[in-house]
Design an enzyme around this catalytic site. Structure first.
Site, mmCIF file in Angstrom:
data_model
loop_
_atom_site.group_PDB
_atom_site.id
_atom_site.type_symbol
_atom_site.label_atom_id
_atom_site.label_comp_id
_atom_site.label_asym_id
_atom_site.label_seq_id
_atom_site.Cartn_x
_atom_site.Cartn_y
_atom_site.Cartn_z
ATOM 1 N N GLU A 149 42.537 31.353 52.508
ATOM 2 C CA GLU A 149 42.832 32.870 52.117
ATOM 3 C C GLU A 149 43.509 33.345 53.073
ATOM 4 O O GLU A 149 44.369 34.390 53.012
ATOM 5 C CB GLU A 149 41.466 33.593 51.837
ATOM 6 C CG GLU A 149 40.826 33.409 50.454
ATOM 7 C CD GLU A 149 41.924 33.763 49.245
ATOM 8 O OE1 GLU A 149 42.592 34.692 49.363
ATOM 9 O OE2 GLU A 149 41.750 32.974 48.199
ATOM 10 N N TYR A 156 40.646 42.739 51.610
ATOM 11 C CA TYR A 156 41.144 41.795 50.825
ATOM 12 C C TYR A 156 40.632 40.577 50.915
ATOM 13 O O TYR A 156 39.962 39.686 49.945
ATOM 14 C CB TYR A 156 42.611 41.602 50.782
ATOM 15 C CG TYR A 156 43.383 40.392 49.953
ATOM 16 C CD1 TYR A 156 43.429 40.534 48.826
ATOM 17 C CD2 TYR A 156 43.365 39.336 50.748
ATOM 18 C CE1 TYR A 156 43.564 39.395 47.964
ATOM 19 C CE2 TYR A 156 43.860 38.163 50.139
ATOM 20 C CZ TYR A 156 44.095 38.150 48.768
ATOM 21 O OH TYR A 156 44.268 36.845 48.001
ATOM 22 N N ASP A 202 45.957 42.490 45.451
ATOM 23 C CA ASP A 202 47.099 42.165 46.431
ATOM 24 C C ASP A 202 48.208 42.281 45.457
ATOM 25 O O ASP A 202 48.233 43.162 44.348
ATOM 26 C CB ASP A 202 47.076 40.729 46.581
ATOM 27 C CG ASP A 202 47.286 39.834 45.408
ATOM 28 O OD1 ASP A 202 47.175 40.409 44.377
ATOM 29 O OD2 ASP A 202 47.492 38.606 45.600
ATOM 30 N N CYS A 254 48.644 45.471 26.390
ATOM 31 C CA CYS A 254 49.358 45.705 27.585
ATOM 32 C C CYS A 254 50.314 46.780 27.297
ATOM 33 O O CYS A 254 51.260 46.645 26.472
ATOM 34 C CB CYS A 254 50.391 44.568 28.316
ATOM 35 S SG CYS A 254 51.267 44.911 29.617
HETATM 36 S S1 SF4 Z 1 51.996 41.420 29.094
HETATM 37 FE FE1 SF4 Z 1 53.578 40.989 30.068
HETATM 38 S S2 SF4 Z 1 53.903 42.796 31.569
HETATM 39 FE FE2 SF4 Z 1 51.797 42.949 30.475
HETATM 40 S S3 SF4 Z 1 50.337 41.906 31.934
HETATM 41 FE FE3 SF4 Z 1 51.218 40.417 30.540
HETATM 42 S S4 SF4 Z 1 52.688 39.353 31.599
HETATM 43 FE FE4 SF4 Z 1 52.380 41.305 32.803
#
Ligand code: SF4
Length: 370
Positions: free
Chosen positions: A40, A123, A141, A211
């Site tokens: 680490e 960290y 990180d 996402c």
């Molecule tokens: S969907 Fe794409 S942008 Fe979203 S966390 Fe996963 S790799 Fe990253």
């Protein structure tokens, strides 16, 4: 921006993805807290590929915390040579002594105790405690910041404390009580291999359904990082001082200074209205108390540190008045080219040493000419 409440299926998906996709790395084959600690610290601000050979060499030399505690600092720094951020190596050594003396040779499993050790910040403490001791401390990180800001659609500047705090809160809410080490490694692995800075591979990401950056086509603008201030570029001139027996003079940087405990060729920063040769003359007078004759340039090379860049100019020199004394350095030594490679040098000086080794069979007096 979405908020993440404790979302077990998300963590489970991530950990499952990790078990399927993780890279085969040496520190993932051990549960020894000492080896996890070493990895680490080495991995901070350093690429995985760079770390692997250092990790093996270091553990071959110091298989246990007691071996490291009893080692000579110069040996530790020699094994760290080229890895950069040398305070990490010095602090590891210092902390190993503390662990040997005060913790019966066992890396502490308690947050307050582990963070009291030199070189261990929030960290590293979270990484070691979660990976080695299965304690639910979430790491943050650069990789984690990228994944979470994209996942949550956080468009603010990632240099701000506010964004870092938000990211920490999000991962704190996500980390599971079982397998927290796998979770931390998984999210960092996702950032390193899938959610890359450019062209993230969203198609193979376990977060893609939820996402925000992916679903709003903003992966190229998140994370947003404001421009860094331009870092200074210094001209550094050093002397390759040769004595009558072909030895070169090297100086040990003071322990508490940047690159402390490493050796270098004496010299320093060029001032305005000064030629590089004049810099060498002035620096050697200030640093060693001698007057020198400065000859031709041996080498010029560039190097970048985290906060500044340098161009290093190395000139052949000879002492013409006085006896060198370590006025600004901890120690000085005359060394032959047969032995110079036994000493630890920072990167730019090491490059000079490697080039000097090509002259091993040459008489260095031939360079002391105008
Ligand atoms: S969907 Fe794409 S942008 Fe979203 S966390 Fe996963 S790799 Fe990253």
């Amino acid at each position: 921006m979405s908020s993440i409440n404790r979302n077990n299926s998300l963590s489970d998906n991530l950990i499952e993805w990790y078990h399927r996709s993780k890279r085969d790395l040496p520190w993932r084959k051990t549960d020894d807290p000492y080896k996890i600690w070493i990895s680490e610290i080495m991995l901070q601000q350093t690429r995985v590929d760079t770390v692997i050979p250092y990790y093996h060499r270091f553990l071959d030399a110091f298989p246990t915390v007691y071996d490291l505690a009893e080692a000579d600092q110069q040996q530790v720094l020699k094994l760290w040579e080229g890895l950069g951020y040398y305070s990490r190596g010095r602090n590891l050594h210092y902390a190993a002594k503390e662990i040997a003396q005060n913790f019966d040779g066992i890396i502490p499993s308690d947050y307050k105790k582990i963070i009291s050790l030199k070189g261990i910040g929030p960290y590293s403490a979270a990484a070691i405690l979660s990976i080695a001791y299965q304690k639910p401390y979430a790491v943050v990180d650069g990789n984690v910041i990228r994944v979470i800001t994209r996942y949550c659609g956080i468009e603010d500047d990632i240099r701000s404390i506010r964004v870092k705090t938000l990211v920490q809160q999000h991962v704190d809410s996500l980390i599971p009580d079982n397998h927290p080490g796998d979770f931390n490694q998984a999210i960092m692995e996702l950032g390193a291999t899938v959610c890359k800075p450019q062209n993230p591979d969203c198609g193979s990401c376990p977060f893609s359904t939820e996402c925000i950056a992916f679903n709003t086509a903003k992966t190229d603008v998140i994370p947003y990082k404001s421009k860094a201030k331009k870092i200074p570029h210094h001209q550094i001139a050093v002397g390759l001082i040769v004595d009558s027996e072909n030895n070169l003079l090297i100086a040990l940087r003071p322990e508490e200074s940047m690159l402390g405990g490493l050796w270098e060729f004496p010299g320093g920063k060029k001032e305005k209205h000064e030629t590089l040769q004049e810099t060498v003359f002035r620096e050697l007078k200030e640093e060693l108390g001698v007057e020198t004759e400065v000859f031709l340039k041996f080498k010029e090379l560039k190097h970048a540190y985290s906060h500044f860049k340098i161009t290093l100019h190395a000139y052949w020199c000879r002492v013409i008045s006085g006896k060198p004394q370590p006025k600004l350095s901890q120690q000085i030594k005359w060394v032959s080219l047969d032995h110079i490679d036994h000493f630890p040098f920072p990167k730019a000086n090491k490059t000079l040493v490697d080039d000097l080794l090509d002259l091993k069979d040459k008489n260095l007096q031939q360079f002391l000419i105008k």
